[in-house]
Design a protein around this motif. Structure first.
Motif, PDB file in Angstrom:
ATOM      1  N   ASP A 130       8.669  61.597 104.516  1.00 35.47           N
ATOM      2  CA  ASP A 130       9.993  60.966 104.536  1.00 35.47           C
ATOM      3  C   ASP A 130      10.719  61.160 103.207  1.00 35.47           C
ATOM      4  OD1 ASP A 130       8.482  59.307 102.965  1.00 35.47           O
ATOM      5  OD2 ASP A 130       8.880  57.478 104.085  1.00 35.47           O
ATOM      6  N   ASN A 131      10.471  62.283 102.556  1.00 30.64           N
ATOM      7  CA  ASN A 131      11.136  62.588 101.290  1.00 30.64           C
ATOM      8  C   ASN A 131      12.574  63.040 101.530  1.00 30.64           C
ATOM      9  OD1 ASN A 131       8.694  62.103 100.002  1.00 30.64           O
ATOM     10  ND2 ASN A 131       8.085  64.255 100.048  1.00 30.64           N
ATOM     11  N   ASN A 132      13.477  62.600 100.659  1.00 30.25           N
ATOM     12  CA  ASN A 132      14.864  63.085 100.633  1.00 30.25           C
ATOM     13  C   ASN A 132      15.593  62.920 101.963  1.00 30.25           C
ATOM     14  OD1 ASN A 132      14.481  64.053  97.909  1.00 30.25           O
ATOM     15  ND2 ASN A 132      13.386  65.815  98.778  1.00 30.25           N
ATOM     16  N   LEU A 133      15.349  61.815 102.634  1.00 34.45           N
ATOM     17  CA  LEU A 133      16.044  61.584 103.893  1.00 34.45           C
ATOM     18  C   LEU A 133      17.480  61.150 103.636  1.00 34.45           C
ATOM     19  CD1 LEU A 133      13.372  59.621 105.966  1.00 34.45           C
ATOM     20  CD2 LEU A 133      13.827  62.080 105.955  1.00 34.45           C
ATOM     21  N   THR A 134      18.362  61.529 104.545  1.00 31.74           N
ATOM     22  CA  THR A 134      19.752  61.108 104.447  1.00 31.74           C
ATOM     23  C   THR A 134      19.888  59.668 104.945  1.00 31.74           C
ATOM     24  OG1 THR A 134      20.308  61.828 106.678  1.00 31.74           O
ATOM     25  CG2 THR A 134      20.459  63.485 104.916  1.00 31.74           C
ATOM     26  N   LYS A 135      21.036  59.058 104.684  1.00 31.05           N
ATOM     27  CA  LYS A 135      21.296  57.706 105.173  1.00 31.05           C
ATOM     28  C   LYS A 135      21.248  57.683 106.695  1.00 31.05           C
ATOM     29  CE  LYS A 135      24.610  53.894 105.085  1.00 31.05           C
ATOM     30  NZ  LYS A 135      24.547  53.701 106.554  1.00 31.05           N
ATOM     31  N   ILE A 136      21.786  58.723 107.331  1.00 31.35           N
ATOM     32  CA  ILE A 136      21.764  58.792 108.795  1.00 31.35           C
ATOM     33  C   ILE A 136      20.329  58.821 109.310  1.00 31.35           C
ATOM     34  CG2 ILE A 136      22.307  60.250 110.777  1.00 31.35           C
ATOM     35  CD1 ILE A 136      24.871  61.070 109.323  1.00 31.35           C
ATOM     36  N   GLU A 137      19.462  59.594 108.656  1.00 34.75           N
ATOM     37  CA  GLU A 137      18.063  59.680 109.071  1.00 34.75           C
ATOM     38  C   GLU A 137      17.347  58.353 108.870  1.00 34.75           C
ATOM     39  OE1 GLU A 137      16.967  64.387 108.329  1.00 34.75           O
ATOM     40  OE2 GLU A 137      17.103  63.031 106.593  1.00 34.75           O
ATOM     41  N   ARG A 138      17.636  57.664 107.768  1.00 32.69           N
ATOM     42  CA  ARG A 138      16.995  56.359 107.525  1.00 32.69           C
ATOM     43  C   ARG A 138      17.494  55.315 108.525  1.00 32.69           C
ATOM     44  NH1 ARG A 138      13.821  56.560 103.268  1.00 32.69           N
ATOM     45  NH2 ARG A 138      14.173  58.167 101.676  1.00 32.69           N
ATOM     46  N   ASP A 139      18.772  55.380 108.863  1.00 26.92           N
ATOM     47  CA  ASP A 139      19.299  54.463 109.879  1.00 26.92           C
ATOM     48  C   ASP A 139      18.638  54.730 111.229  1.00 26.92           C
ATOM     49  OD1 ASP A 139      20.982  53.262 108.069  1.00 26.92           O
ATOM     50  OD2 ASP A 139      22.766  54.396 108.657  1.00 26.92           O
ATOM     51  N   GLU A 140      18.379  55.999 111.517  1.00 26.43           N
ATOM     52  CA  GLU A 140      17.719  56.361 112.767  1.00 26.43           C
ATOM     53  C   GLU A 140      16.297  55.810 112.813  1.00 26.43           C
ATOM     54  OE1 GLU A 140      17.208  60.347 115.560  1.00 26.43           O
ATOM     55  OE2 GLU A 140      17.313  60.569 113.387  1.00 26.43           O
ATOM     56  N   ILE A 141      15.594  55.855 111.682  1.00 25.90           N
ATOM     57  CA  ILE A 141      14.245  55.280 111.606  1.00 25.90           C
ATOM     58  C   ILE A 141      14.289  53.792 111.905  1.00 25.90           C
ATOM     59  CG2 ILE A 141      12.369  54.664 110.028  1.00 25.90           C
ATOM     60  CD1 ILE A 141      12.807  57.382 108.665  1.00 25.90           C
ATOM     61  N   ARG A 142      15.225  53.082 111.263  1.00 22.89           N
ATOM     62  CA  ARG A 142      15.339  51.638 111.496  1.00 22.89           C
ATOM     63  C   ARG A 142      15.636  51.328 112.962  1.00 22.89           C
ATOM     64  NH1 ARG A 142      17.326  51.690 106.061  1.00 22.89           N
ATOM     65  NH2 ARG A 142      19.431  52.297 106.721  1.00 22.89           N
ATOM     66  N   GLN A 143      16.474  52.152 113.582  1.00 22.30           N
ATOM     67  CA  GLN A 143      16.794  51.947 114.988  1.00 22.30           C
ATOM     68  C   GLN A 143      15.555  52.135 115.863  1.00 22.30           C
ATOM     69  OE1 GLN A 143      19.934  54.466 116.499  1.00 22.30           O
ATOM     70  NE2 GLN A 143      19.388  54.059 118.624  1.00 22.30           N
ATOM     71  N   HIS A 144      14.773  53.180 115.594  1.00 22.06           N
ATOM     72  CA  HIS A 144      13.575  53.435 116.387  1.00 22.06           C
ATOM     73  C   HIS A 144      12.538  52.321 116.195  1.00 22.06           C
ATOM     74  CE1 HIS A 144      13.775  57.575 118.212  1.00 22.06           C
ATOM     75  NE2 HIS A 144      14.915  57.521 117.545  1.00 22.06           N
ATOM     76  N   ILE A 145      12.396  51.839 114.971  1.00 19.45           N
ATOM     77  CA  ILE A 145      11.454  50.740 114.722  1.00 19.45           C
ATOM     78  C   ILE A 145      11.900  49.492 115.480  1.00 19.45           C
ATOM     79  CG2 ILE A 145      10.570  49.158 112.958  1.00 19.45           C
ATOM     80  CD1 ILE A 145      10.564  51.534 111.014  1.00 19.45           C
ATOM     81  N   GLN A 146      13.204  49.197 115.458  1.00 20.03           N
ATOM     82  CA  GLN A 146      13.707  48.030 116.179  1.00 20.03           C
ATOM     83  C   GLN A 146      13.477  48.170 117.677  1.00 20.03           C
ATOM     84  OE1 GLN A 146      14.981  45.043 114.937  1.00 20.03           O
ATOM     85  NE2 GLN A 146      14.612  44.534 117.078  1.00 20.03           N
ATOM     86  N   GLU A 147      13.668  49.372 118.211  1.00 25.30           N
ATOM     87  CA  GLU A 147      13.420  49.594 119.633  1.00 25.30           C
ATOM     88  C   GLU A 147      11.955  49.360 119.971  1.00 25.30           C
ATOM     89  OE1 GLU A 147      14.822  53.526 120.358  1.00 25.30           O
ATOM     90  OE2 GLU A 147      16.949  52.942 120.309  1.00 25.30           O
ATOM     91  N   ARG A 148      11.066  49.756 119.060  1.00 25.07           N
ATOM     92  CA  ARG A 148       9.630  49.517 119.288  1.00 25.07           C
ATOM     93  C   ARG A 148       9.333  48.025 119.234  1.00 25.07           C
ATOM     94  NH1 ARG A 148       4.205  52.231 119.017  1.00 25.07           N
ATOM     95  NH2 ARG A 148       5.391  53.991 119.783  1.00 25.07           N
ATOM     96  N   PHE A 149       9.924  47.308 118.281  1.00 27.92           N
ATOM     97  CA  PHE A 149       9.760  45.857 118.247  1.00 27.92           C
ATOM     98  C   PHE A 149      10.160  45.244 119.582  1.00 27.92           C
ATOM     99  CE2 PHE A 149      10.625  45.439 113.373  1.00 27.92           C
ATOM    100  CZ  PHE A 149       9.361  45.904 113.114  1.00 27.92           C
ATOM    101  N   ASP A 150      11.286  45.710 120.139  1.00 30.12           N
ATOM    102  CA  ASP A 150      11.813  45.110 121.366  1.00 30.12           C
ATOM    103  C   ASP A 150      10.836  45.242 122.524  1.00 30.12           C
ATOM    104  OD1 ASP A 150      14.097  44.441 119.998  1.00 30.12           O
ATOM    105  OD2 ASP A 150      15.293  46.134 120.733  1.00 30.12           O
ATOM    106  N   TRP A 151      10.290  46.465 122.749  1.00 33.85           N
ATOM    107  CA  TRP A 151       9.388  46.585 123.898  1.00 33.85           C
ATOM    108  C   TRP A 151       8.007  46.021 123.606  1.00 33.85           C
ATOM    109  CZ3 TRP A 151       4.994  49.389 123.318  1.00 33.85           C
ATOM    110  CH2 TRP A 151       4.987  50.548 122.537  1.00 33.85           C
ATOM    111  N   MET A 152       7.588  46.028 122.345  1.00 38.36           N
ATOM    112  CA  MET A 152       6.312  45.384 122.018  1.00 38.36           C
ATOM    113  C   MET A 152       6.372  43.893 122.300  1.00 38.36           C
ATOM    114  SD  MET A 152       5.236  47.381 118.476  1.00 38.36           S
ATOM    115  CE  MET A 152       3.838  46.281 118.118  1.00 38.36           C
TER     116      MET A 152
END
Length: 234
Positions: free
Chosen positions: A147-169
């Motif tokens: 996860d080196n040198n990720l853009t803001k868009i890429e980091r926002d995408e990570i947060r979105q995917h983690i939140q989606e996993r929280f939701d179904w878990m």
């Protein structure tokens, strides 16, 4: 056997979701959650092991299996000797060399093995067999080597995917049935660490332990080994 994982697959099917589930023993008492699979999205390995993970588990319950053999030949995907319960059967438990020698685990899996050997109070295993005593998954479904040198868009995408996993878990029961949960994902787990309600919603009454990502040893985590051992073997 493995009924709690079968229920997870059924629940996710009803939701129309087919995420990466993980590897290992679904009836284990230890759950280890990493950051993300360190494989390039769209690569050959991703297409073999990550993208079809949900279907691999589903096929195992439908009796189609993968030709996995418990005693005998080592892992060989091409000849069908593969199963997500132990995806790299008889992998040699030695550190990888700089040329990433075939037949040795990644640094992260090497340290998972080291940790499980300590919890078992056994000497170092000759082969990678931590899957027998734990189930492993990832907090982020997006795969990337680092996860080196990720853009803001890429980091926002990570947060979105983690939140989606929280939701179904939260809407399923599988991850609430472990006795010990090790969040080996550093800051990816900060939201859980700061929210006791979210932690309980995800993992029930498990002992939840926070750690950095285990591509390197975490001495603070190893200090927790006696506590983990007592929870599991009292």
């Amino acid at each position: 056997m493995y009924e709690r994982l079968k229920q997870l697959l059924d629940d996710l099917n009803e939701m129309g979701k087919h995420p990466f589930i993980g590897y290992g023993n679904p009836d284990a008492k230890i759950l280890i959650i990493g950051k993300e699979c360190a494989i390039q999205q769209g690569s050959e390995d991703w297409e073999k092991f990550i993208e079809p993970n949900f279907r691999h588990w589903l096929a195992s319950f439908e009796g189609r299996g993968f030709g996995f053999r418990n005693g005998g030949e080592p892992y060989d995907f091409e000849s069908g000797n593969f199963h997500p319960i132990n995806p790299f059967f008889k992998l040699e438990n030695k550190r990888r060399t700089k040329d990433i020698k075939i037949g040795r685990p990644s640094a992260t899996w090497y340290n998972y093995q080291r940790l499980i050997d300590q919890i078992r109070e056994r000497k170092k295993s000759d082969i990678v067999n931590f899957f027998d005593d734990c189930f492993i998954t990832e907090l982020n479904d997006i795969c990337r080597p680092n996860d080196n040198n990720l853009t803001k868009i890429e980091r926002d995408e990570i947060r979105q995917h983690i939140q989606e996993r929280f939701d179904w878990m939260r809407m399923t029961h599988f991850f609430k049935q472990f006795k010990v949960v090790i969040l080996a994902c550093g800051p990816y787990a900060d939201k859980i660490k700061k929210d006791a309600i979210l932690e309980k919603d995800l993992f029930g009454d498990a002992k939840v332990i926070y750690s950095k990502q285990l591509s390197f040893c975490d001495k603070k985590l190893e200090e927790q080994v006696p506590t983990i051992h007592n929870i599991l073997y009292q």
